[in-house]
Design an enzyme around this catalytic site. Sequence first.
Site, PDB file in Angstrom:
ATOM      1  N   LYS A 283       0.540  -1.385   0.140  1.00  0.00           N
ATOM      2  CA  LYS A 283       0.273  -0.220  -0.057  1.00  0.00           C
ATOM      3  C   LYS A 283       1.020   1.175   0.034  1.00  0.00           C
ATOM      4  CE  LYS A 283      -2.056   1.585   3.714  1.00  0.00           C
ATOM      5  NZ  LYS A 283      -0.919   3.471   4.284  1.00  0.00           N
ATOM      6  N   ASN A 284       1.760   1.445   0.769  1.00  0.00           N
ATOM      7  CA  ASN A 284       3.085   2.780   0.711  1.00  0.00           C
ATOM      8  C   ASN A 284       3.839   2.557  -0.020  1.00  0.00           C
ATOM      9  OD1 ASN A 284       1.892   2.851   3.541  1.00  0.00           O
ATOM     10  ND2 ASN A 284       3.500   2.333   4.773  1.00  0.00           N
TER      11      ASN A 284
ATOM     12  N   CYS B 113      -3.256  13.044  14.072  1.00  0.00           N
ATOM     13  CA  CYS B 113      -3.718  11.104  13.813  1.00  0.00           C
ATOM     14  C   CYS B 113      -3.487  10.854  15.082  1.00  0.00           C
ATOM     15  CB  CYS B 113      -3.157  10.887  12.727  1.00  0.00           C
ATOM     16  SG  CYS B 113      -1.841  10.404  12.441  1.00  0.00           S
TER      17      CYS B 113
ATOM     18  N   ARG C  40       2.299  14.209  13.538  1.00  0.00           N
ATOM     19  CA  ARG C  40       3.089  14.949  12.214  1.00  0.00           C
ATOM     20  C   ARG C  40       3.047  16.189  11.149  1.00  0.00           C
ATOM     21  NH1 ARG C  40       0.318   8.635   9.821  1.00  0.00           N
ATOM     22  NH2 ARG C  40       2.371   8.639   8.943  1.00  0.00           N
TER      23      ARG C  40
ATOM     24  N   ASP D 114       5.702   0.485  11.920  1.00  0.00           N
ATOM     25  CA  ASP D 114       4.786  -0.106  11.771  1.00  0.00           C
ATOM     26  C   ASP D 114       4.677  -1.953  11.699  1.00  0.00           C
ATOM     27  OD1 ASP D 114       3.741   2.289  10.062  1.00  0.00           O
ATOM     28  OD2 ASP D 114       4.008   1.558   7.996  1.00  0.00           O
TER      29      ASP D 114
ATOM     30  N   ARG E 185      -8.703  -0.027   5.566  1.00  0.00           N
ATOM     31  CA  ARG E 185      -7.476   0.030   4.353  1.00  0.00           C
ATOM     32  C   ARG E 185      -6.245   0.637   4.496  1.00  0.00           C
ATOM     33  NH1 ARG E 185      -5.772   5.033   8.567  1.00  0.00           N
ATOM     34  NH2 ARG E 185      -4.198   5.270   6.276  1.00  0.00           N
TER      35      ARG E 185
HETATM   36  C1  UD1 Z   1       5.098   6.648   6.466  1.00  0.00           C
HETATM   37  C2  UD1 Z   1       4.331   5.625   6.276  1.00  0.00           C
HETATM   38  C3  UD1 Z   1       3.906   4.941   7.473  1.00  0.00           C
HETATM   39  C4  UD1 Z   1       5.227   5.162   8.529  1.00  0.00           C
HETATM   40  C5  UD1 Z   1       6.226   6.411   8.128  1.00  0.00           C
HETATM   41  C6  UD1 Z   1       7.349   5.795   8.975  1.00  0.00           C
HETATM   42  C7  UD1 Z   1       3.003   6.133   3.658  1.00  0.00           C
HETATM   43  C8  UD1 Z   1       1.841   6.276   3.086  1.00  0.00           C
HETATM   44  N1  UD1 Z   1       3.291   5.937   4.948  1.00  0.00           N
HETATM   45  O1  UD1 Z   1       4.401   7.422   6.870  1.00  0.00           O
HETATM   46  O2  UD1 Z   1       2.706   3.523   7.502  1.00  0.00           O
HETATM   47  O3  UD1 Z   1       5.028   4.802   9.363  1.00  0.00           O
HETATM   48  O4  UD1 Z   1       6.180   6.024   7.148  1.00  0.00           O
HETATM   49  O5  UD1 Z   1       7.970   4.697   8.733  1.00  0.00           O
HETATM   50  O6  UD1 Z   1       4.515   5.495   3.147  1.00  0.00           O
HETATM   51  N2  UD1 Z   1       7.703  13.865  10.135  1.00  0.00           N
HETATM   52  C9  UD1 Z   1       7.932  15.884  10.697  1.00  0.00           C
HETATM   53  N3  UD1 Z   1       7.910  16.460   9.118  1.00  0.00           N
HETATM   54  C10 UD1 Z   1       7.638  15.777   8.260  1.00  0.00           C
HETATM   55  C11 UD1 Z   1       7.581  15.200   8.275  1.00  0.00           C
HETATM   56  C12 UD1 Z   1       7.542  13.693   8.596  1.00  0.00           C
HETATM   57  O7  UD1 Z   1       8.022  16.506  11.873  1.00  0.00           O
HETATM   58  O8  UD1 Z   1       7.220  17.276   7.210  1.00  0.00           O
HETATM   59  C13 UD1 Z   1       7.818  13.282  11.033  1.00  0.00           C
HETATM   60  C14 UD1 Z   1       6.952  12.517  11.283  1.00  0.00           C
HETATM   61  O9  UD1 Z   1       5.670  12.913  12.545  1.00  0.00           O
HETATM   62  C15 UD1 Z   1       6.817  11.504  11.985  1.00  0.00           C
HETATM   63  C16 UD1 Z   1       8.137  11.270  11.520  1.00  0.00           C
HETATM   64  O10 UD1 Z   1       8.782  11.954  10.601  1.00  0.00           O
HETATM   65  O11 UD1 Z   1       7.167  11.371  13.347  1.00  0.00           O
HETATM   66  C17 UD1 Z   1       8.166  10.060  10.195  1.00  0.00           C
HETATM   67  O12 UD1 Z   1       7.504  10.541   9.469  1.00  0.00           O
HETATM   68  P1  UD1 Z   1       7.377  10.105   7.656  1.00  0.00           P
HETATM   69  O13 UD1 Z   1       8.423   9.371   7.239  1.00  0.00           O
HETATM   70  O14 UD1 Z   1       6.909  11.500   6.953  1.00  0.00           O
HETATM   71  O15 UD1 Z   1       6.049   9.055   7.510  1.00  0.00           O
HETATM   72  P2  UD1 Z   1       4.956   9.127   6.558  1.00  0.00           P
HETATM   73  O16 UD1 Z   1       5.790   9.304   5.234  1.00  0.00           O
HETATM   74  O17 UD1 Z   1       4.202  10.151   7.317  1.00  0.00           O
END
Ligand code: UD1
Length: 420
Positions: free
Chosen positions: A20-21, A115, A120, A303, A395
Amino acid sequence: MIRIQGGRRLKGSVEVAGSKNAALPLLFACLLSDDDCHLTGLPDVADIRTAARLLERLGASVERHDPSSMTINCSGVDQWEAPYDLVRTMRASFLVLGPLLARFGRARVSMPGGCAIGARPVDVHLSALRLMGARIETVRGYEEASTDGLKGAHIILEKPSVGATENLLMAASLARGSTRLENAAREPEVVDLARALQKMGANISGAGSSVVEIEGVERLGGMTHRVIPDRIEAGTFLIAAAMTRGEVTVKGARAEDLRELVTALESAGAVLRDNGDGMTARCDKRPSAVNVATAPHPGFATDLQAQFMAMMSIADGASLITETIFENRFMHVSELQRMGADITLSGNSALVRGRVSLSGAAVMATDLRASVSMVLAGLAGDYQTDVLRVYHLDRGYERIEEKLRSLGADVERVDMEGPY
Ligand code: UD1
């Protein structure tokens, strides 16, 4: 809801769906081209349908051949907005920002908001896109972005955010000049996106390492691409095998994507075998306690943290589980406690004292991985568990009850009134 009569050893073979991701950014990458993009190996889960709906709202044509393959054509895209009602249900919708900006010079994307697992924020995405020449303003809950043309930049990500890395790979592929991305996320899903972009004509090197270089090109063409198998679903089944003292072959499980989990399962006493096209997990005894700490890939995947904690709650001994990626990813703890698990939370760590058995209960969870950890806890012992709010499971897990049943589990979906 899903009703589980636990205590059966899982045995047999199961095939994981496409990731999915990985699929979500691939669907949005189609926005970068006017030509047909054929994606196969898509998982048949709610998030993929949401992403397709978003593409259609933007003006794309989405042709579904069967639940796992689609042809997407974005030549008709004439809208640039990802509305709140979609982004709210699926944060990954934020990944349209990079492609829309690169291709059309404008985008209006709802801010995702918090969330269940933490705040996030999207600041890493935004500051990097600004370095590439985007003007971005927050107006009434939306990020409104525009540019006269993105240009390559030297970007050092503050965190190796998966989503930010993906947004930037897509944006930089169509930007003027070269982009050097440091502290990039190294997840297999990022590598899969880079491969698909390369098929479209993008010039990317280093994906999968923490430094990625992208030389922008003027236009991108179509592609035909098969999504990689879902390593999180694969890991979930491997844990299920170990927790039920079973033996399960998981087709599509790739050892190189699951190294930390494999090490942890082996330390817990499971025997893992790499079959080339999948992996087999077997466990003949009660799992032993093992400490894990989540970390960006290739570290232990956040995850898989909830699922591993479910296993540790019935393990022999005490384990410490530390969550370093998300600030509040322990929503499953109180539900596992309702099933009798002995877990003490302290900051970002959970001390889990394994019990010989949990007890059945009606439980519900507020996110996808927490929900599946309840299912695993339900499979482990001789009691009945009702997992409510299965829309979280739907989901991200394709036909989970059917797949578990095929392994000998006693699992059924019971229709209930309301959003269960
Ligand atoms: C993706 C995955 C999710 C997984 C996560 C970490 C998808 C659709 N989802 O989520 O299943 O749990 O990677 O492996 O691929 N952060 C910030 N600022 C930002 C972006 C992120 O502070 O602009 C923080 C987030 O709050 C979090 C951490 O960085 O604490 C990691 O987030 P990120 O790697 O961006 O996760 P996602 O891409 O949202």
